[in-house]
Scaffold this motif. Structure first.
Motif, mmCIF file in Angstrom:
data_model
loop_
_atom_site.group_PDB
_atom_site.id
_atom_site.type_symbol
_atom_site.label_atom_id
_atom_site.label_comp_id
_atom_site.label_asym_id
_atom_site.label_seq_id
_atom_site.Cartn_x
_atom_site.Cartn_y
_atom_site.Cartn_z
ATOM 1 N N ALA A 12 -1.351 41.923 39.518
ATOM 2 C CA ALA A 12 -0.258 41.678 38.529
ATOM 3 C C ALA A 12 -0.941 42.726 36.983
ATOM 4 C CB ALA A 12 0.552 40.683 38.457
ATOM 5 N N HIS A 56 -5.955 47.185 48.440
ATOM 6 C CA HIS A 56 -4.697 47.074 48.371
ATOM 7 C C HIS A 56 -4.455 46.055 47.774
ATOM 8 C CE1 HIS A 56 -3.530 49.582 51.793
ATOM 9 N NE2 HIS A 56 -4.175 49.152 51.900
ATOM 10 N N SER A 57 -5.480 45.113 47.576
ATOM 11 C CA SER A 57 -5.702 44.235 46.777
ATOM 12 C C SER A 57 -6.014 44.252 45.018
ATOM 13 C CB SER A 57 -6.188 42.473 46.871
ATOM 14 O OG SER A 57 -6.313 41.695 46.308
ATOM 15 N N ARG A 95 -3.603 52.837 39.408
ATOM 16 C CA ARG A 95 -4.893 51.802 38.687
ATOM 17 C C ARG A 95 -6.095 52.931 38.986
ATOM 18 N NH1 ARG A 95 -4.200 45.592 39.358
ATOM 19 N NH2 ARG A 95 -5.541 44.702 37.749
ATOM 20 N N LEU A 102 -4.589 47.524 44.102
ATOM 21 C CA LEU A 102 -3.802 48.558 43.379
ATOM 22 C C LEU A 102 -1.959 47.390 43.631
ATOM 23 C CD1 LEU A 102 -3.149 51.412 45.116
ATOM 24 C CD2 LEU A 102 -4.673 50.910 43.276
ATOM 25 N N SER A 103 -2.526 46.204 44.552
ATOM 26 C CA SER A 103 -0.898 45.103 44.029
ATOM 27 C C SER A 103 -1.194 44.240 42.894
ATOM 28 C CB SER A 103 -0.711 44.049 45.672
ATOM 29 O OG SER A 103 -2.144 43.760 45.223
ATOM 30 N N SER A 117 6.813 56.853 47.955
ATOM 31 C CA SER A 117 4.987 56.997 47.046
ATOM 32 C C SER A 117 4.132 57.553 46.813
ATOM 33 C CB SER A 117 4.165 55.603 47.634
ATOM 34 O OG SER A 117 3.778 56.090 49.292
ATOM 35 N N ASN A 159 0.983 54.519 43.245
ATOM 36 C CA ASN A 159 -0.298 53.689 41.613
ATOM 37 C C ASN A 159 -1.444 54.272 41.006
ATOM 38 O OD1 ASN A 159 -1.716 51.662 40.656
ATOM 39 N ND2 ASN A 159 -0.444 50.703 42.460
#
Length: 350
Positions: free
Chosen positions: A135, A129-130, A81, A132-133, A74, A79
């Motif tokens: 869709a 966390h929400s 974003r 980055l995850s 990771s 990520n």
């Protein structure tokens, strides 16, 4: 951004300080007032600047993690974003914000300890966390992320609040909470005496702790949130960022309210005394109450476009936050009677 609520609060604070210094130099007092208002606006811009500054710091952290020995999967392929957040990019592209920041004497980037503390809090949050995850990606989601982070983490962080207070006396978050205790004799300034007095008041039920929401720092945080919510992908961030004063009238209001109150203080007390309750005199008034009444009289006499009831409501609210438990009802009663008398005497026509 600097609205009438904030102006009245700053005028009260600065006027109170100058009245208690024993000597009154109006020019110096007015300079202090304007400095306090401009430093409040600086805080607004500084908190907006946190987002692009933190984003750049986060980019550097990801790069360091990627290059470290035995980096995880990771870390090698993070990520991106948050780094590519479009609201942060808009703020970074703001000419108004960057020009101000270049000339300001405080930098987010100079305190890595603070940034790492906030990074830990953000990375451990469900908001992060929400985000980055998710869709899908959109400007609205990028904006929502920073609104949630600001309101739930940045604006409530005690370490950051202490850090801001250390860097400017005008950034003290003195209205996050005010403690009031009713005691027979005012204790000395020694910590033990104050703790004992507060404990005694708590045990007797003569104690209250009030969360206050209309102080300068809290108002600034509210305007930062409003600015973020207002921003749209197509709009210019320079247009979204609010000016220090909405118009010249607000700045003129601040100067005149402050100046006339200090210049006419004794004369206006003579107007106030006749409507005080029986057995009371101006000497028995709490200093803050006397100043609140004086500020309100200044608005009655010199601001014909401000309805008297608006003035009364504003100073009753300030009394709740800055004076004794019973001051709000006292100030309300005196100002109501005073407004009626001044109208009857033809001194105010509104």
């Amino acid at each position: 951004m600097i609205n009438r609520v904030l102006i009245r609060t700053r005028v009260l604070q600065v006027a109170y300080a100058h009245l208690h210094r024993g000597e009154l130099r109006l020019t110096t007092a007015e300079q202090d007032l304007l400095l306090s208002l401009h430093r409040t606006y600086d805080l607004y811009l500084f908190l907006l600047q946190f987002i692009p500054s933190f984003t750049e710091f986060y980019r550097e952290v990801l790069d360091i993690r990627r290059k470290k020995h035995l980096a995880t999967k990771s870390e090698l392929s993070p990520n991106m974003r948050l780094v590519e957040n479009r609201l942060a990019d808009k703020l970074a592209s703001s000419e108004k914000l960057s020009t101000w920041y270049q000339g300001f004497n405080l930098r987010w980037e100079e305190d890595e300890t603070l940034l790492r503390h906030l990074l830990r809090r953000i990375e451990s949050s469900e908001i992060y966390h929400s985000y980055l995850s998710g869709a899908e990606t959109s400007f609205a989601q990028d904006r929502a992320f920073w609104i949630d982070i600001f309101t739930q983490i940045i604006a409530t962080d005690d370490v950051l609040a202490e850090w801001l207070e250390q860097h400017s006396i005008y950034w003290q978050d003195d209205l996050r909470e005010v403690e009031k205790a009713e005691v027979e004799n005012r204790p000395g300034t020694e910590e033990d005496a104050l703790v004992e007095a507060i404990t005694e008041a708590q045990n007797s039920g003569a104690y209250q702790s009030i969360r206050l929401e209309n102080g300068p720092v809290e108002v600034v945080k509210d305007f930062v949130e409003k600015t973020l919510r207002k921003s749209e992908e197509e709009s210019s961030m320079d247009d979204d960022i609010r000016p220090a004063f909405k118009d010249e009238d607000d700045e003129r209001f601040a100067r005149l309210l402050f100046r006339q109150t200090l210049l006419k203080y004794s004369d206006q007390m003579k107007l106030i005394e006749p409507v005080l309750s029986a057995g009371w005199s101006s000497e028995r008034l709490a200093d803050v109450d006397a100043l609140l009444l004086n500020l309100a009289v200044t608005e009655f006499l010199y601001f014909p476009l401000i309805p008297t009831q608006i003035t009364i409501n504003e100073y009753v609210e300030l009394a709740k936050h800055y004076s004794t438990t019973h001051s709000a009802s006292f100030v309300n009663g005196v100002l109501d009677a005073l407004a009626r008398k001044l109208k009857e005497d033809g001194k105010i026509l509104k």
